[in-house]
Write an enzyme that holds these catalytic residues in place. Structure first.
Site, PDB file in Angstrom:
ATOM      1  N   CYS A 121       0.853  -1.180   0.000  1.00  0.00           N
ATOM      2  CA  CYS A 121       0.000   0.000   0.000  1.00  0.00           C
ATOM      3  C   CYS A 121       0.894   1.238   0.000  1.00  0.00           C
ATOM      4  O   CYS A 121       2.077   1.154   0.325  1.00  0.00           O
ATOM      5  CB  CYS A 121      -0.906   0.016   1.220  1.00  0.00           C
ATOM      6  SG  CYS A 121      -2.316   1.123   1.009  1.00  0.00           S
ATOM      7  N   CYS A 123      -0.002   4.236   1.692  1.00  0.00           N
ATOM      8  CA  CYS A 123      -0.317   5.253   2.715  1.00  0.00           C
ATOM      9  C   CYS A 123       0.818   5.561   3.692  1.00  0.00           C
ATOM     10  O   CYS A 123       0.949   6.701   4.134  1.00  0.00           O
ATOM     11  CB  CYS A 123      -1.617   4.937   3.443  1.00  0.00           C
ATOM     12  SG  CYS A 123      -1.704   3.308   4.165  1.00  0.00           S
ATOM     13  N   CYS A 131      -3.841   6.077  -0.008  1.00  0.00           N
ATOM     14  CA  CYS A 131      -3.376   4.791  -0.520  1.00  0.00           C
ATOM     15  C   CYS A 131      -3.175   4.801  -2.032  1.00  0.00           C
ATOM     16  O   CYS A 131      -3.102   3.737  -2.665  1.00  0.00           O
ATOM     17  CB  CYS A 131      -4.348   3.695  -0.117  1.00  0.00           C
ATOM     18  SG  CYS A 131      -4.641   3.643   1.667  1.00  0.00           S
ATOM     19  N   LYS A 196     -12.192  -4.805   2.391  1.00  0.00           N
ATOM     20  CA  LYS A 196     -11.605  -3.928   3.398  1.00  0.00           C
ATOM     21  C   LYS A 196     -12.485  -2.688   3.511  1.00  0.00           C
ATOM     22  O   LYS A 196     -12.720  -1.989   2.525  1.00  0.00           O
ATOM     23  CB  LYS A 196     -10.185  -3.527   2.994  1.00  0.00           C
ATOM     24  CG  LYS A 196      -9.561  -2.528   3.963  1.00  0.00           C
ATOM     25  CD  LYS A 196      -8.113  -2.257   3.653  1.00  0.00           C
ATOM     26  CE  LYS A 196      -7.531  -1.231   4.615  1.00  0.00           C
ATOM     27  NZ  LYS A 196      -6.127  -0.961   4.341  1.00  0.00           N
ATOM     28  N   ARG A 206      -2.954   3.605  12.540  1.00  0.00           N
ATOM     29  CA  ARG A 206      -2.481   4.826  11.862  1.00  0.00           C
ATOM     30  C   ARG A 206      -1.503   5.588  12.734  1.00  0.00           C
ATOM     31  O   ARG A 206      -0.600   6.244  12.231  1.00  0.00           O
ATOM     32  CB  ARG A 206      -3.677   5.683  11.444  1.00  0.00           C
ATOM     33  CG  ARG A 206      -4.455   4.988  10.330  1.00  0.00           C
ATOM     34  CD  ARG A 206      -5.670   5.764   9.880  1.00  0.00           C
ATOM     35  NE  ARG A 206      -6.459   4.945   8.953  1.00  0.00           N
ATOM     36  CZ  ARG A 206      -7.668   5.248   8.528  1.00  0.00           C
ATOM     37  NH1 ARG A 206      -8.235   6.375   8.919  1.00  0.00           N
ATOM     38  NH2 ARG A 206      -8.307   4.458   7.694  1.00  0.00           N
ATOM     39  N   ARG A 218     -10.854   7.808   3.732  1.00  0.00           N
ATOM     40  CA  ARG A 218     -10.598   6.787   2.717  1.00  0.00           C
ATOM     41  C   ARG A 218     -11.868   6.233   2.069  1.00  0.00           C
ATOM     42  O   ARG A 218     -11.859   5.176   1.471  1.00  0.00           O
ATOM     43  CB  ARG A 218      -9.825   5.626   3.357  1.00  0.00           C
ATOM     44  CG  ARG A 218      -8.508   6.015   4.017  1.00  0.00           C
ATOM     45  CD  ARG A 218      -7.546   4.827   4.003  1.00  0.00           C
ATOM     46  NE  ARG A 218      -6.471   4.930   4.970  1.00  0.00           N
ATOM     47  CZ  ARG A 218      -5.421   5.748   4.880  1.00  0.00           C
ATOM     48  NH1 ARG A 218      -5.318   6.572   3.844  1.00  0.00           N
ATOM     49  NH2 ARG A 218      -4.480   5.744   5.802  1.00  0.00           N
ATOM     50  N   GLU A 234     -16.830  -7.636  -4.369  1.00  0.00           N
ATOM     51  CA  GLU A 234     -15.393  -7.341  -4.272  1.00  0.00           C
ATOM     52  C   GLU A 234     -14.589  -8.644  -4.216  1.00  0.00           C
ATOM     53  O   GLU A 234     -13.554  -8.790  -4.864  1.00  0.00           O
ATOM     54  CB  GLU A 234     -15.093  -6.517  -3.018  1.00  0.00           C
ATOM     55  CG  GLU A 234     -15.407  -5.036  -3.129  1.00  0.00           C
ATOM     56  CD  GLU A 234     -14.332  -4.269  -3.886  1.00  0.00           C
ATOM     57  OE1 GLU A 234     -13.407  -4.884  -4.446  1.00  0.00           O
ATOM     58  OE2 GLU A 234     -14.428  -3.026  -3.919  1.00  0.00           O
ATOM     59  N   LYS A 249     -11.891  -7.469   6.462  1.00  0.00           N
ATOM     60  CA  LYS A 249     -11.263  -6.577   7.430  1.00  0.00           C
ATOM     61  C   LYS A 249     -12.183  -5.411   7.734  1.00  0.00           C
ATOM     62  O   LYS A 249     -12.692  -4.808   6.791  1.00  0.00           O
ATOM     63  CB  LYS A 249      -9.941  -6.073   6.839  1.00  0.00           C
ATOM     64  CG  LYS A 249      -9.205  -5.080   7.690  1.00  0.00           C
ATOM     65  CD  LYS A 249      -7.959  -4.619   7.004  1.00  0.00           C
ATOM     66  CE  LYS A 249      -7.317  -3.544   7.856  1.00  0.00           C
ATOM     67  NZ  LYS A 249      -6.217  -2.902   7.206  1.00  0.00           N
ATOM     68  N   SER A 275      -6.386  -3.185  14.650  1.00  0.00           N
ATOM     69  CA  SER A 275      -5.750  -2.521  15.790  1.00  0.00           C
ATOM     70  C   SER A 275      -6.715  -2.130  16.915  1.00  0.00           C
ATOM     71  O   SER A 275      -6.434  -2.381  18.083  1.00  0.00           O
ATOM     72  CB  SER A 275      -4.960  -1.303  15.315  1.00  0.00           C
ATOM     73  OG  SER A 275      -5.770  -0.418  14.579  1.00  0.00           O
ATOM     74  N   TYR A 314      -2.738  -9.026  16.463  1.00  0.00           N
ATOM     75  CA  TYR A 314      -1.641  -8.548  17.298  1.00  0.00           C
ATOM     76  C   TYR A 314      -1.514  -9.397  18.565  1.00  0.00           C
ATOM     77  O   TYR A 314      -0.545  -9.268  19.297  1.00  0.00           O
ATOM     78  CB  TYR A 314      -1.869  -7.069  17.650  1.00  0.00           C
ATOM     79  CG  TYR A 314      -2.013  -6.210  16.400  1.00  0.00           C
ATOM     80  CD1 TYR A 314      -0.896  -5.816  15.676  1.00  0.00           C
ATOM     81  CD2 TYR A 314      -3.279  -5.871  15.899  1.00  0.00           C
ATOM     82  CE1 TYR A 314      -1.031  -5.077  14.508  1.00  0.00           C
ATOM     83  CE2 TYR A 314      -3.424  -5.136  14.730  1.00  0.00           C
ATOM     84  CZ  TYR A 314      -2.294  -4.749  14.036  1.00  0.00           C
ATOM     85  OH  TYR A 314      -2.426  -4.037  12.872  1.00  0.00           O
TER      86      TYR A 314
HETATM   87  C1  PBG Z   1      -3.009   0.333   5.051  1.00  0.00           C
HETATM   88  C2  PBG Z   1      -3.514  -0.501   6.156  1.00  0.00           C
HETATM   89  C3  PBG Z   1      -4.322  -0.127   7.257  1.00  0.00           C
HETATM   90  C4  PBG Z   1      -4.424  -1.252   8.072  1.00  0.00           C
HETATM   91  C5  PBG Z   1      -3.738  -2.279   7.435  1.00  0.00           C
HETATM   92  N1  PBG Z   1      -3.208  -1.807   6.241  1.00  0.00           N
HETATM   93  C6  PBG Z   1      -4.850   1.166   7.688  1.00  0.00           C
HETATM   94  C7  PBG Z   1      -5.720   2.003   6.875  1.00  0.00           C
HETATM   95  O1  PBG Z   1      -6.388   1.580   5.926  1.00  0.00           O
HETATM   96  O2  PBG Z   1      -5.706   3.185   7.208  1.00  0.00           O
HETATM   97  C8  PBG Z   1      -5.148  -1.300   9.380  1.00  0.00           C
HETATM   98  C9  PBG Z   1      -4.800  -2.416  10.269  1.00  0.00           C
HETATM   99  C10 PBG Z   1      -5.204  -2.239  11.678  1.00  0.00           C
HETATM  100  O3  PBG Z   1      -5.949  -1.321  12.058  1.00  0.00           O
HETATM  101  O4  PBG Z   1      -4.736  -3.077  12.480  1.00  0.00           O
HETATM  102  N2  PBG Z   1      -3.802   0.474   3.946  1.00  0.00           N
END
Ligand code: PBG
Length: 327
Positions: A121, A123, A131, A196, A206, A218, A234, A249, A275, A314
């Site tokens: 990605c 970002c 992204c 996603k 982030r 986004r 998708e 996700k 996260s 995690y």
């Molecule tokens: C990047 C990305 C993100 C996450 C994984 N890859 C963040 C986003 O889309 O801003 C998030 C993972 C998480 O929150 O643990 N595109």
């Protein structure tokens, strides 16, 4: 007085009967550990909003991944935190970029003892934090694809086993498959972040990866969480474009999608326990309001029960230790 003929409690009587009849069993083999690797630091740096998680320095990667492999966790997914950002995220495909260096060193040491996945990605690498390539405030699709192709090939050259495009840019799976095949990496798999969502559960990530968008949000590329049929579409598209593994996700608020996608397509299906799903449990446990271990095992078992074959989490290291009975 009549007695019940069928008594469900007969098979709940003792721990051993319960062990024998358990349907869904979580094992370390189900887990993928997400790792942040930062360029230009020399010691692991704690991530404030994700207690227990760190940004690792490149020279600490081998030790950490050996530890992960020794816990029986089969895979990691790498997120790079580069020292320099620019408008188009060019450090993402640099031969000596943070991910490329880290992957080379861990592959040299661990070879096939660990599946190395890399997130693809822009970002973390762009000054604007989006992204894709930005022009007049718009995130451009097709010019971004060419950059994603370069990143994928550079990760494969460094030794990645699986590349994982996460930008929700249309056509990214097909573009990456083409580029990998063209460069001779026909055996490198693609794990597609297919469904996603533009989610509020990514906040701590982030902060961890310094990847918050500097303007807007986004929602012009990530999915609206109110659209389950679109999520199926998708996934279908990504399968047609050549995805080997599809992902949903976040995970917890999206169990219905994991279930429907696994039922409908039967592909290896991953779920990303993101996260904020981690941080919410950590924060509540710190308050002493829940039993962390019990809650984590329940949550991850439920994600597996919904149909996930693998879970990015995690909690992977802690869970592997619990499951191995070492803690
Ligand atoms: C990047 C990305 C993100 C996450 C994984 N890859 C963040 C986003 O889309 O801003 C998030 C993972 C998480 O929150 O643990 N595109």
């Amino acid at each position: 007085m009549t007695f019940p003929q069928i008594r469900m409690r007969r098979l709940r009587r003792t721990p051993k009967i319960r062990d024998l009849t358990r349907e869904v069993v979580l094992t370390p083999n189900d887990l993928i550990y997400p790792m942040f690797i930062e360029e230009g630091i020399s010691n692991p740096e704690p991530i404030h909003s994700m207690p227990g998680q760190f940004r690792f320095p490149i020279n600490g990667v081998v030790e950490e991944t050996e530890n992960i492999a020794s816990l029986g966790i089969p895979a990691v997914i790498i997120f790079g935190v580069p020292a320099k950002k620019d408008e188009t995220g060019s450090s993402a495909y640099n031969y000596d970029g943070v991910v490329q260096q880290a992957v080379r060193s861990m592959k040299e040491q661990l070879r096939d003892k660990l599946v190395v996945m890399t997130d693809i990605c822009l970002c973390q690498y762009t000054t604007h934090g989006h992204c894709g390539v930005v022009k007049n405030g718009e995130i451009l699709n097709d010019p971004t694809l060419e950059i994603l192709q370069k990143i994928a090939v550079s990760h494969a050259e460094a030794g990645a086993d699986v590349v994982a495009p996460s930008g929700m840019i249309d056509g990214q799976v097909q573009a990456i498959r083409k580029a990998l095949d063209h460069a001779g990496f026909t055996n490198i798999a693609i794990m597609a972040y297919s469904a996603k969502h533009a989610s509020n559960f990514y906040g701590p990530f982030r902060e961890a990866a310094y990847s918050a968008p500097s303007f807007g949000d986004r929602r012009s590329y990530q999915m609206d969480y109110a659209n389950p049929n679109e999520a199926l579409r998708e996934v279908k598209l990504d399968i047609e474009e050549g995805a080997d593994i599809v992902m949903v996700k976040p995970a917890l608020a999206y169990l219905d999608l994991i279930y429907r996608i696994k039922m409908k397509y039967g592909l290896p299906t991953a779920a990303y326990n993101v996260s904020a799903e981690y941080s919410m449990i950590k924060a509540t446990a710190e308050k002493g309001w829940i039993d962390e271990k019990a809650i984590v095992l329940e949550v991850l078992t439920a994600i597996k029960r919904a149909g996930a074959d693998m879970i990015l989490t995690y909690f992977a290291k802690e869970v592997a230790k619990w499951l191995l009975g070492n803690e």
